[in-house]
Design an enzyme around this catalytic site. Structure first.
Site, PDB file in Angstrom:
ATOM      1  N   LYS A   1       0.869  -1.179   0.000  1.00  0.00           N
ATOM      2  CA  LYS A   1       0.000   0.000   0.000  1.00  0.00           C
ATOM      3  C   LYS A   1       0.906   1.229   0.000  1.00  0.00           C
ATOM      4  CE  LYS A   1      -4.059   1.905   2.366  1.00  0.00           C
ATOM      5  NZ  LYS A   1      -3.658   3.310   2.328  1.00  0.00           N
TER       6      LYS A   1
ATOM      7  N   ASP B   1       2.076   5.163  -0.016  1.00  0.00           N
ATOM      8  CA  ASP B   1       1.696   6.425   0.624  1.00  0.00           C
ATOM      9  C   ASP B   1       1.802   7.539  -0.414  1.00  0.00           C
ATOM     10  OD1 ASP B   1       0.979   8.289   2.468  1.00  0.00           O
ATOM     11  OD2 ASP B   1       2.868   8.280   3.562  1.00  0.00           O
TER      12      ASP B   1
ATOM     13  N   GLU C   1       3.415   2.185   4.409  1.00  0.00           N
ATOM     14  CA  GLU C   1       2.066   2.506   4.877  1.00  0.00           C
ATOM     15  C   GLU C   1       1.240   1.275   5.201  1.00  0.00           C
ATOM     16  OE1 GLU C   1      -1.785   5.264   3.648  1.00  0.00           O
ATOM     17  OE2 GLU C   1      -0.406   4.552   2.105  1.00  0.00           O
TER      18      GLU C   1
END
Length: 326
Positions: A27, A29, A171
């Site tokens: 994931k 950022d 993240e």
């Protein structure tokens, strides 16, 4: 030919989904954008989740492939620690000045991390399973047809990826069902996101009154916190979320005000001390009280932009720890 699509959204999760039907990605950022690159050499159009045109802000990305594609991905930029950090992009994301955007492309270069393929050569792929869309996307990337756009890796072992991304200060992760269709604009349980949150013990060096406080005594709306180091108390940010009425009153009774800032560096110094917007209206206090804070990103380990907390929330007061212990 332009095709109006909206990004598919992931559902927040509490644990990594198990089983072979799931695949896992980092994931990032960054900023979610769709890239629409029609054939014929027409410039790529980059759009936000709300279909706003973001193309002028990212000249190094808008020179996409000549192949007719629509992709889904995230624009990222690295901070001084070499990690993707949303705050590095903040000055760029709302800019529409062409000359300024060109300078940013050199001084704060961005990368487009493409993780899905929605159209190829005029054919919509949203009803195809994720596994087929991914196969086609990897083939384009392997043939060099995506230009500077990057296609990040995917992983079968979600628990491993979850642990590694947490240790590295990333993240989080996103888990996706291999058979999932792409549902434009919908939040689907076929995609599950797990964002990391980190806890840190920090020292209070100041407080700011709650906006709109009426009557006599001002109520604490946020505290300014720092990390003790051999060079002094290093400013880490302002924390307001999680401070309710009772906690605000308790904090007010424990904090001893002082005339000067306890943070290292000049009172106003965006590159080291407390930035100007956080100085205004602040009551300085003696650095005696330790509090627990939760945040995105390992800011206290200097793994984020300028070592500042991101989206922090107040957890509580640490009666068992002194600043010297930190």
């Amino acid at each position: 030919m332009r095709t109006m699509l909206r990004p598919m959204l992931a559902t927040p999760g509490a644990h990594v989904p198990p089983g072979e039907e799931w695949v896992h990605e980092v994931k990032w950022d960054g900023i979610r954008l769709l890239g629409d690159s029609p054939s014929g050499g027409t410039q790529t159009r980059l759009t936000t989740r709300n279909d706003n045109d973001a193309t002028p802000a990212w000249p190094e990305i808008a020179t996409g492939p000549e192949r007719d594609v629509v992709v889904d991905g995230e624009v990222i930029a690295l901070n001084d620690s070499g990690l993707p950090d949303f705050r590095v992009l903040m000055d760029r994301m709302h800019n529409r000045d062409v000359r300024k955007a060109a300078r940013f492309a050199v001084t704060r270069p961005a990368t487009y991390m493409v993780f899905d393929l929605l159209r190829l050569d005029g054919r919509l792929l949203v009803e195809e399973p994720w596994s087929e869309r991914r196969r086609l996307l990897e083939a384009l990337h392997a043939d060099g047809e995506l230009g500077s756009w990057q296609v990040p890796a995917v992983y079968d072992d979600g628990r491993m990826l979850h642990e590694v991304t947490k240790a590295q200060g990333l993240e989080g992760i996103v888990a996706k069902r291999r058979h999932s269709r792409y549902r434009p604009g919908e939040r689907s349980k076929d995609w599950v996101k797990l964002a990391h949150r980190y806890r840190a013990s920090l020292v209070v060096g100041g407080w700011r009154p709650e906006t709109g406080t009426a009557g006599g005594t001002e109520r604490i709306g946020a505290v300014l916190v720092g990390q003790p180091t051999p060079d002094g108390l290093i400013y880490r940010g302002r924390v307001g979320s999680g401070i309710g009425g009772r906690m605000a009153a308790r904090l007010r009774g424990l904090l001893r005000e002082t005339a000067r800032s306890p943070f290292a560096g000049p009172d106003v110094d965006p590159d080291g001390g407390v930035p100007r917007e956080d100085v205004r209206g602040t009551h300085w206090v003696e650095p005696l009280l330790v509090v627990e804070v939760e945040t995105h990103g390992t800011a206290v380990a200097a793994a984020s932009y300028k070592g500042r907390l991101r989206q922090p929330s107040f957890i509580g007061i640490r009666d068992d720890v002194s600043p010297e212990d930190l």
